[in-house]
Design an enzyme around this catalytic site. Structure first.
Site, PDB file in Angstrom:
ATOM      1  N   LYS A  20       1.163 -11.997  -3.260  1.00  0.00           N
ATOM      2  CA  LYS A  20       1.806 -11.150  -4.259  1.00  0.00           C
ATOM      3  C   LYS A  20       3.224 -10.785  -3.823  1.00  0.00           C
ATOM      4  CE  LYS A  20       1.814  -6.610  -6.316  1.00  0.00           C
ATOM      5  NZ  LYS A  20       1.292  -5.236  -6.261  1.00  0.00           N
ATOM      6  N   ASN A  44       0.827  -1.217   0.000  1.00  0.00           N
ATOM      7  CA  ASN A  44       0.000   0.000   0.000  1.00  0.00           C
ATOM      8  C   ASN A  44       0.854   1.257   0.000  1.00  0.00           C
ATOM      9  OD1 ASN A  44      -2.579   1.207  -0.011  1.00  0.00           O
ATOM     10  ND2 ASN A  44      -2.425   1.638   2.163  1.00  0.00           N
ATOM     11  N   HIS A  91      -3.886  -4.954 -11.921  1.00  0.00           N
ATOM     12  CA  HIS A  91      -3.406  -4.631 -13.257  1.00  0.00           C
ATOM     13  C   HIS A  91      -3.067  -5.905 -14.040  1.00  0.00           C
ATOM     14  CE1 HIS A  91      -3.274  -0.484 -11.966  1.00  0.00           C
ATOM     15  NE2 HIS A  91      -2.503  -0.823 -10.946  1.00  0.00           N
ATOM     16  N   ARG A 129       4.329  -1.015   9.210  1.00  0.00           N
ATOM     17  CA  ARG A 129       5.261  -2.014   8.669  1.00  0.00           C
ATOM     18  C   ARG A 129       6.378  -2.336   9.659  1.00  0.00           C
ATOM     19  NH1 ARG A 129       3.947   2.037   5.480  1.00  0.00           N
ATOM     20  NH2 ARG A 129       2.736   1.670   3.588  1.00  0.00           N
ATOM     21  N   ARG A 131       7.905   6.978  -1.758  1.00  0.00           N
ATOM     22  CA  ARG A 131       7.855   6.733  -0.314  1.00  0.00           C
ATOM     23  C   ARG A 131       8.599   5.467   0.067  1.00  0.00           C
ATOM     24  NH1 ARG A 131       2.216   6.863   2.272  1.00  0.00           N
ATOM     25  NH2 ARG A 131       3.523   6.358   4.048  1.00  0.00           N
ATOM     26  N   ASP A 134      -1.696  -8.688  -9.353  1.00  0.00           N
ATOM     27  CA  ASP A 134      -2.507  -7.637  -8.752  1.00  0.00           C
ATOM     28  C   ASP A 134      -3.630  -7.305  -9.728  1.00  0.00           C
ATOM     29  OD1 ASP A 134      -1.260  -6.253 -10.765  1.00  0.00           O
ATOM     30  OD2 ASP A 134      -0.142  -4.890  -9.466  1.00  0.00           O
ATOM     31  N   PRO A 170       3.624 -12.463  -9.863  1.00  0.00           N
ATOM     32  CA  PRO A 170       2.956 -11.571  -8.904  1.00  0.00           C
ATOM     33  C   PRO A 170       1.673 -11.018  -9.536  1.00  0.00           C
ATOM     34  CG  PRO A 170       5.293 -11.021  -9.134  1.00  0.00           C
ATOM     35  CD  PRO A 170       4.951 -11.966 -10.235  1.00  0.00           C
TER      36      PRO A 170
END
Length: 854
Positions: free
Chosen positions: A742, A634, A763, A697, A639, A761, A759
């Site tokens: 993922k 997320n 998309h 995290r 970042r 997701d 992986p």
């Protein structure tokens, strides 16, 4: 007594008259039950309500059922109850409310009230015929609803029926109206408890000491329990304050039932803090707002029988957009820096938000978060936004100019689909983690502003640079040439069709590379190059030609030329560097034959392969890859890079300083550190990592460190490279904290040589649906383990060798920064498919509407 043959007609006549809005006694008829009917007053006209009540159309008035209005103590008509200061808000409406706050007020009590003129003492509120607010909500008998074609079922009127209530929500809770310099107003709830009123840490009205609001959490509408207690999320089984406490360092309560003495098994054993960390509600509220979080409700006023969001009718929304834009009275834009809006009640809350704020999306000011749930519930709104704003919407999203809307699992006790741990994980990832990271960033920037500046020609020289490359900061190739001048550029002997760093280092599989400006210092092309880099994408700058980054004990410059790839060692041993770099880029695997093989299996991929050559999968250090992708959840690329740079600086080893440029002048040197080892992380604590900006995290990093140390450390991960079954590798990796399927497949593909790991997701699911199997999207609203495997198998079945690599090439083509170099027909196919999917969804929506009408 009338004759028997007249009794039925008279009884029928009495019942019919009993349902009229005005009934006269029927004594002459001798029908006893009619004389007991309650006189129902008409609904007051809009000019009889106080000025702070939303007017309601006359069409909403129903005389066939009893109506009552339940007011939050922070919203009530003047004169509806004795005047008393609002419990913890200090806005203009704080003078409403009173000792009877929360009592059910019928429309009769408001009859004849002029706007703002009724005196509360001379006109006390009339009590409802139904249960009063002073009675526990659990004692209020409500009839169960049953489906009916007309929507809300018709209710028979009787003296025992609980009236449908019209309720209003609280005011927005943010530090501007929760924290004041007056300690008596700061914690009014504590005055009625056995504990002494807590003293605020430092109550101020000076806004410089409090963070701007970065996260707005939206419930749908307060429940009966919340209104009774005058507390947001007041139901004892509501998970909101327990989750907030786990994130912000407190405990809501002992989580024990007062009636049975047994713990609430739903979350009692999962709370992170003990009973010594229990805070009263005012202190919980203070902890929230001091950290930059604000709370409000989507619906300001509505009719509802009970507390379920699905029963809300005739609702009026709160002015949420005005709040976020600083347009409400007393809330200046300087107090706000809202980056995300969090929908606290799942898809139901998202429907109300979309219903009333769809124009906000269309105006190009909002975007759905990247998680699967948010993408699903806001898909229709985002399609309209994309149609209205085109590519500008994606550019604004990448550059973080939009407010992100996050839909999270509901915290209500009714949302039993998710366990407490699932809810807490989702809230950590979507709300508190990013919010606390924003808070830390604000603290750092404020500290930099307060640091005395040295007397230099440019004040920018005294500013501390960000751990990662900021847009205003440039790295010049001419400056890097001054480092280790004795080391020459060396040809990696990788032709363009075998390796293009511009497509390999910038597609999200690694986060340790910084782009370098290769134009001469001060030239006109330098500024244009930087602007081009910034505009391209946060994913990377595929138009860059040089990069610098650390790999184990070396700092290396990579330069792409039209025909090959060069490298130069800036720090570390030079012996064996070429071999190590070839292993890093996995050059032992020829790429050109794979491109040719894949192109035969996929005509669309063959066009992409010609436009984007040299996309390879790198072989990263497994420990670095593991912790990096735990931080990626997320999150966005800038970042992630910033988090990992702070992580390296705190626990890694110093390697070299790299000169930077701020505009046209020299900036402070950028320090490069090696990635931490398990040994260097041995003394790290969750609190330390949170202070660095890792947010939720931090807990995953600490738990994974401990689990990995018990399993054998780096050797355990390296042994997975020899494993031939990628599914087994996935199963072993998802046992680590913070690692889902993922993330596990990313680690397996990018560091463990599991070349058939895919992986998946949203998309990738769309690629599979568009190009291979239109049914793979199906009717499922999330990527279940079955769908995850099915999507991966589509790639594995089509591409016999290295399907993970082929999947990555197709994924790269979907990134906005590569769109401009793709063939026009490929881009056209992408756009047409998106439009087709939007039309299908709209048609399905229209069919559903027609079915409901029938």
């Amino acid at each position: 007594m009338p004759p028997f043959h007249l009794r039925a007609p008279l009884f029928t006549l009495g019942v019919s008259l009993g349902f009229l809005p005005f009934v006269r006694p029927l004594g002459p008829l001798g029908c006893g039950f009619a004389s007991t009917l309650t006189l129902i007053q008409p609904r007051p006209c809009k000019d009889r309500l106080a000025s702070n009540i939303m007017d309601e159309p006359s069409s909403l008035r129903r005389s066939s059922r009893s109506r009552s209005t339940r007011w939050s103590p922070h919203f009530s008509p003047q004169g509806a109850r004795p005047a008393k200061k609002s419990r913890y808000f200090s806005s203009a409406s704080a003078d409403v409310g009173g000792e009877n706050a929360g009592e059910v007020i019928t429309a009769t009590a408001l009859k004849g009230t002029a706007k703002g003129s009724l005196d509360a003492k001379s006109n006390p509120p009339a009590k409802s015929k139904g249960k009063s607010r002073s009675q526990p909500a659990s004692n209020m008998k409500r009839k169960a609803k049953s489906p009916s074609k007309g929507g809300r079922k018709k209710k028979a009127t009787s003296a025992s029926t609980v009236p449908v209530e019209r309720t209003r929500s609280f005011e927005p809770a943010w530090w501007g109206n929760v924290l004041t310099a007056d300690s008596k107003k700061l914690h009014p709830h504590a005055a009625s408890s056995d504990t002494p009123t807590p003293t605020p840490e430092r109550a101020r009205t000076d806004t410089t000491f409090l963070p701007p609001v970065h996260t707005l959490i939206l419930g749908t509408h307060p429940s009966i329990a919340s209104l009774d207690k005058n507390q947001m999320y007041g139901h004892p089984l509501n998970a909101f304050w327990f989750i907030a406490g786990d994130a912000l360092g407190f405990r809501r309560s002992a989580a024990i039932s007062p009636s049975t003495g047994k713990p609430y098994v739903y979350f009692h054993d999962h709370l992170r803090f003990g009973n010594d960390q229990i805070l009263e509600y005012p202190q919980q509220l203070e902890r929230m707002v001091r950290n930059g979080f604000a709370m409000w409700d989507i619906v300001a006023e509505c009719e509802r029988e009970g507390s379920l969001d699905t029963d809300i009718e005739q609702e009026v929304p709160n002015p949420i957009r005005k709040f976020c834009e600083g347009a409400l009275s007393g809330i200046g834009s300087e107090h706000l820096a809202i980056k995300r809006i969090v929908i606290a009640n799942g898809s139901t809350g998202a429907k109300f938000f979309t219903k009333h704020f769809a124009d906000w999306f269309v105006d190009g000011k909002l975007c759905a978060a990247e998680d699967e749930m948010s993408q699903r519930v806001f898909k229709a709104a985002m399609n309209k936004a994309k149609k209205a704003n085109g590519s500008k919407l994606e550019e604004d999203r990448i550059n973080q100019r939009l407010i992100e809307v996050v839909c999270l699992p509901g915290v209500s006790p009714a949302a039993a689909k998710f366990t407490y741990l699932e809810k807490r994980k989702a809230w950590d990832e979507g709300c508190y983690g990013p919010g606390l990271a924003d808070l830390e960033e604000w603290k750092r920037s404020r500290q930099q502003c307060q640091t005395p500046k040295a007397k230099t020609k440019s004040p920018r020289k005294s500013m501390s640079p960000s751990p990662s490359k900021l847009p205003a900061t440039r790295l010049l190739s001419s400056d890097l040439a001054t480092l280790a001048p004795e080391n020459d550029w060396i040809d990696l002997e990788a032709p363009a069709q075998e390796l293009r760093p511009s497509a390999t280092l910038t597609n999200g599989q690694c986060f340790n590379w910084l782009v370098v400006d290769t134009f001469p210092e001060g030239g006109d092309d330098a500024g244009s190059a930087v602007a081009s880099h910034q505009k391209a994408s946060a994913w990377g700058t595929h138009d860059g030609k040089e990069w610098v980054g650390p790999i184990k004990d070396r700092v290396i410059s990579i330069r792409e030329t039209p025909t090959t790839t060069m490298f130069r060692i800036l720090h570390g041993p030079t012996d064996g560097a070429g071999d190590d770099l070839r292993r890093y880029f996995r050059l032992e695997t020829p790429l050109a034959p794979l491109y040719k093989e894949w192109s035969k299996s996929d005509a669309r991929l063959s066009k992409i392969a010609k436009a984007i050559p040299g996309v390879r999968i790198v072989r990263q250090d497994p420990l670095e890859c593991l912790f990096s992708f735990i931080c990626s959840s997320n999150n966005n690329i800038p970042r992630i890079a910033k988090m990992l740079a702070s992580f390296r600086k705190r626990y890694g080893s110093f390697m070299i300083e790299i000169p930077t440029r701020l505009g046209d002048e020299a900036g402070e040197a950028l320090e490069i550190f090696s990635f931490p080892t398990l040994a260097s992380l041995a003394d790290a604590t969750e609190e330390d990592l949170r202070d660095m900006g890792l947010g939720y995290r931090a807990k995953f990093i600490i738990e994974t460190r401990n689990m990995l140390a018990e399993s054998g450390g780096d050797d355990y991960l390296l042994k997975l490279r020899a494993e031939k079954d990628s599914h087994m590798v996935q199963e072993k990796l998802i046992k680590f904290s913070g690692v889902g399927r993922k993330v596990a497949d990313c680690i397996a593909l990018f560091s463990l040589d599991q070349d058939d790991a895919i992986p998946v997701d949203v998309h990738v699911q769309h690629i599979a649906s568009r190009d291979y199997d239109p049914t793979v999207l199906g009717e499922a609203k999330s990527i279940t383990p079955t769908i995850y495997k099915r999507v991966g198998d589509l790639f594995r079945d089509r591409f016999e060798h290295f399907p993970g690599w082929a999947h990555s090439l197709l994924f790269v083509a979907e990134l906005p920064s590569f769109r401009g170099i793709l063939p026009e027909d490929v881009v056209k196919e992408m756009d047409e498919w998106r439009e087709h999917e939007q039309r299908k969804k709209q048609e399905k929506k229209e069919e559903g509407k027609k079915a409901r009408i029938k």
